[in-house]
Design a protein around this motif. Structure first.
Motif, PDB file in Angstrom:
ATOM      1  N   GLY A  87       0.818  -1.206   0.000  1.00  0.00           N
ATOM      2  CA  GLY A  87       0.000   0.000   0.000  1.00  0.00           C
ATOM      3  C   GLY A  87       0.853   1.259   0.000  1.00  0.00           C
ATOM      4  N   GLU A  88       1.919   1.266   0.797  1.00  0.00           N
ATOM      5  CA  GLU A  88       2.811   2.432   0.839  1.00  0.00           C
ATOM      6  C   GLU A  88       3.523   2.614  -0.496  1.00  0.00           C
ATOM      7  N   SER A  89       3.932   1.525  -1.125  1.00  0.00           N
ATOM      8  CA  SER A  89       4.575   1.621  -2.436  1.00  0.00           C
ATOM      9  C   SER A  89       3.609   2.189  -3.472  1.00  0.00           C
ATOM     10  N   LEU A  90       2.358   1.755  -3.418  1.00  0.00           N
ATOM     11  CA  LEU A  90       1.356   2.290  -4.344  1.00  0.00           C
ATOM     12  C   LEU A  90       1.133   3.777  -4.114  1.00  0.00           C
ATOM     13  N   ARG A  91       1.038   4.183  -2.848  1.00  0.00           N
ATOM     14  CA  ARG A  91       0.854   5.608  -2.542  1.00  0.00           C
ATOM     15  C   ARG A  91       2.053   6.428  -3.016  1.00  0.00           C
ATOM     16  N   GLN A  92       3.243   5.871  -2.873  1.00  0.00           N
ATOM     17  CA  GLN A  92       4.446   6.556  -3.339  1.00  0.00           C
ATOM     18  C   GLN A  92       4.412   6.718  -4.860  1.00  0.00           C
ATOM     19  N   CYS A  93       3.996   5.677  -5.573  1.00  0.00           N
ATOM     20  CA  CYS A  93       3.862   5.764  -7.037  1.00  0.00           C
ATOM     21  C   CYS A  93       2.820   6.811  -7.419  1.00  0.00           C
ATOM     22  N   GLN A  94       1.706   6.858  -6.695  1.00  0.00           N
ATOM     23  CA  GLN A  94       0.662   7.838  -6.975  1.00  0.00           C
ATOM     24  C   GLN A  94       1.175   9.258  -6.748  1.00  0.00           C
ATOM     25  N   ARG A  95       1.959   9.460  -5.681  1.00  0.00           N
ATOM     26  CA  ARG A  95       2.539  10.783  -5.432  1.00  0.00           C
ATOM     27  C   ARG A  95       3.462  11.202  -6.564  1.00  0.00           C
ATOM     28  N   LYS A  96       4.305  10.261  -7.016  1.00  0.00           N
ATOM     29  CA  LYS A  96       5.226  10.560  -8.114  1.00  0.00           C
ATOM     30  C   LYS A  96       4.460  10.904  -9.389  1.00  0.00           C
ATOM     31  N   GLN A  97       3.383  10.159  -9.644  1.00  0.00           N
ATOM     32  CA  GLN A  97       2.563  10.421 -10.830  1.00  0.00           C
ATOM     33  C   GLN A  97       1.943  11.821 -10.766  1.00  0.00           C
ATOM     34  N   LYS A  98       1.442  12.193  -9.614  1.00  0.00           N
ATOM     35  CA  LYS A  98       0.868  13.537  -9.441  1.00  0.00           C
ATOM     36  C   LYS A  98       1.938  14.613  -9.617  1.00  0.00           C
ATOM     37  N   GLN A  99       3.123  14.362  -9.076  1.00  0.00           N
ATOM     38  CA  GLN A  99       4.219  15.326  -9.226  1.00  0.00           C
ATOM     39  C   GLN A  99       4.580  15.516 -10.699  1.00  0.00           C
ATOM     40  N   GLU A 100       4.623  14.417 -11.431  1.00  0.00           N
ATOM     41  CA  GLU A 100       4.934  14.514 -12.864  1.00  0.00           C
ATOM     42  C   GLU A 100       3.858  15.308 -13.602  1.00  0.00           C
ATOM     43  N   LEU A 101       2.613  15.103 -13.243  1.00  0.00           N
ATOM     44  CA  LEU A 101       1.513  15.847 -13.865  1.00  0.00           C
ATOM     45  C   LEU A 101       1.641  17.346 -13.581  1.00  0.00           C
ATOM     46  N   VAL A 102       1.964  17.689 -12.346  1.00  0.00           N
ATOM     47  CA  VAL A 102       2.140  19.102 -11.982  1.00  0.00           C
ATOM     48  C   VAL A 102       3.307  19.700 -12.766  1.00  0.00           C
ATOM     49  N   LYS A 103       4.403  18.931 -12.920  1.00  0.00           N
ATOM     50  CA  LYS A 103       5.548  19.411 -13.702  1.00  0.00           C
ATOM     51  C   LYS A 103       5.139  19.708 -15.146  1.00  0.00           C
ATOM     52  N   ILE A 104       4.354  18.830 -15.750  1.00  0.00           N
ATOM     53  CA  ILE A 104       3.893  19.025 -17.128  1.00  0.00           C
ATOM     54  C   ILE A 104       3.066  20.298 -17.220  1.00  0.00           C
ATOM     55  N   ILE A 105       2.127  20.445 -16.301  1.00  0.00           N
ATOM     56  CA  ILE A 105       1.258  21.633 -16.310  1.00  0.00           C
ATOM     57  C   ILE A 105       2.095  22.891 -16.106  1.00  0.00           C
ATOM     58  N   TYR A 106       3.042  22.845 -15.182  1.00  0.00           N
ATOM     59  CA  TYR A 106       3.894  24.002 -14.880  1.00  0.00           C
ATOM     60  C   TYR A 106       4.700  24.418 -16.120  1.00  0.00           C
ATOM     61  N   ARG A 107       5.326  23.424 -16.811  1.00  0.00           N
ATOM     62  CA  ARG A 107       6.121  23.725 -18.002  1.00  0.00           C
ATOM     63  C   ARG A 107       5.263  24.327 -19.109  1.00  0.00           C
ATOM     64  N   LYS A 108       4.065  23.741 -19.295  1.00  0.00           N
ATOM     65  CA  LYS A 108       3.171  24.258 -20.336  1.00  0.00           C
ATOM     66  C   LYS A 108       2.741  25.690 -20.015  1.00  0.00           C
ATOM     67  N   ALA A 109       2.452  25.934 -18.743  1.00  0.00           N
ATOM     68  CA  ALA A 109       2.045  27.293 -18.347  1.00  0.00           C
ATOM     69  C   ALA A 109       3.204  28.273 -18.554  1.00  0.00           C
ATOM     70  N   GLN A 110       4.438  27.851 -18.260  1.00  0.00           N
ATOM     71  CA  GLN A 110       5.605  28.715 -18.468  1.00  0.00           C
ATOM     72  C   GLN A 110       5.819  29.023 -19.956  1.00  0.00           C
ATOM     73  N   ASN A 111       5.440  28.077 -20.805  1.00  0.00           N
ATOM     74  CA  ASN A 111       5.600  28.257 -22.250  1.00  0.00           C
ATOM     75  C   ASN A 111       4.407  28.986 -22.863  1.00  0.00           C
ATOM     76  N   GLY A 112       3.495  29.453 -22.021  1.00  0.00           N
ATOM     77  CA  GLY A 112       2.388  30.259 -22.507  1.00  0.00           C
ATOM     78  C   GLY A 112       1.201  29.484 -23.052  1.00  0.00           C
ATOM     79  N   VAL A 113       1.140  28.179 -22.791  1.00  0.00           N
ATOM     80  CA  VAL A 113      -0.008  27.382 -23.251  1.00  0.00           C
ATOM     81  C   VAL A 113      -1.219  27.780 -22.414  1.00  0.00           C
ATOM     82  N   ALA A 114      -2.333  28.025 -23.100  1.00  0.00           N
ATOM     83  CA  ALA A 114      -3.551  28.457 -22.419  1.00  0.00           C
ATOM     84  C   ALA A 114      -4.067  27.348 -21.501  1.00  0.00           C
ATOM     85  N   LEU A 115      -4.660  27.758 -20.386  1.00  0.00           N
ATOM     86  CA  LEU A 115      -5.215  26.808 -19.415  1.00  0.00           C
ATOM     87  C   LEU A 115      -6.250  25.905 -20.067  1.00  0.00           C
TER      88      LEU A 115
END
Length: 152
Positions: free
Chosen positions: A114-142
């Motif tokens: 269960g802890e390993s799964l939660r850790q994977c889920q956290r990493k997945q969410k972090q990667e999603l936030v990174k993608i959104i952050y980069r796109k926003a920095q590059n001026g991609v509309a929300l």
């Protein structure tokens, strides 16, 4: 009492439970943790001929199966599936077993699945936030980001 290579303190009770059934209940603690609440294990059996040692031996072999089903219910939502066909049930169980074994293989020895799964889920969410952050920095509309993520 010794079962395999492990030593336990045990207390055996035989009596009736709600509904009138006669059972034997065994309370067991590892020899290294006498009377510690978190170390307590309770076993119930309808087979009154089985000795406490036989029952503990049986459960030590069965315990990994119990852990598997608990983790599958908690982490894979197994309790929510409503498959009725035997073929579908077999396929689902085979798929879950493969995923479970893969994840167990990837899980450090002293951590739970269960802890390993939660850790994977956290990493997945972090990667999603990174993608959104980069796109926003590059001026991609929300609105475009929402559409790409299929959450528009």
């Amino acid at each position: 009492m010794t079962v395999g290579s492990e030593r336990y303190y045990t207390y055996l009770y035989q009596g009736r439970i709600r509904g009138g059934h006669v059972v034997q209940i065994i309370l067991s603690w590892p020899h290294t943790a006498p009377l510690e609440e978190k170390a307590l294990r309770c076993f119930v059996s309808h087979d009154l001929k089985m000795s406490a040692k036989q029952l503990l031996k049986h459960y030590t072999k069965r315990w990994p199966i119990e852990i598997f089903f608990r983790e599958v219910k908690q982490n894979f939502g197994m309790g929510q599936y409503q498959i009725r066909a035997l073929k579908g049930i077999k396929r689902l169980m085979l798929m879950i077993q493969f995923v479970y074994l893969y994840l167990k293989r990837m899980t450090p020895n002293n951590s739970c699945l269960g802890e390993s799964l939660r850790q994977c889920q956290r990493k997945q969410k972090q990667e999603l936030v990174k993608i959104i952050y980069r796109k926003a920095q590059n001026g991609v509309a929300l609105k475009t980001i929402f559409e790409e993520l299929k959450i528009a």
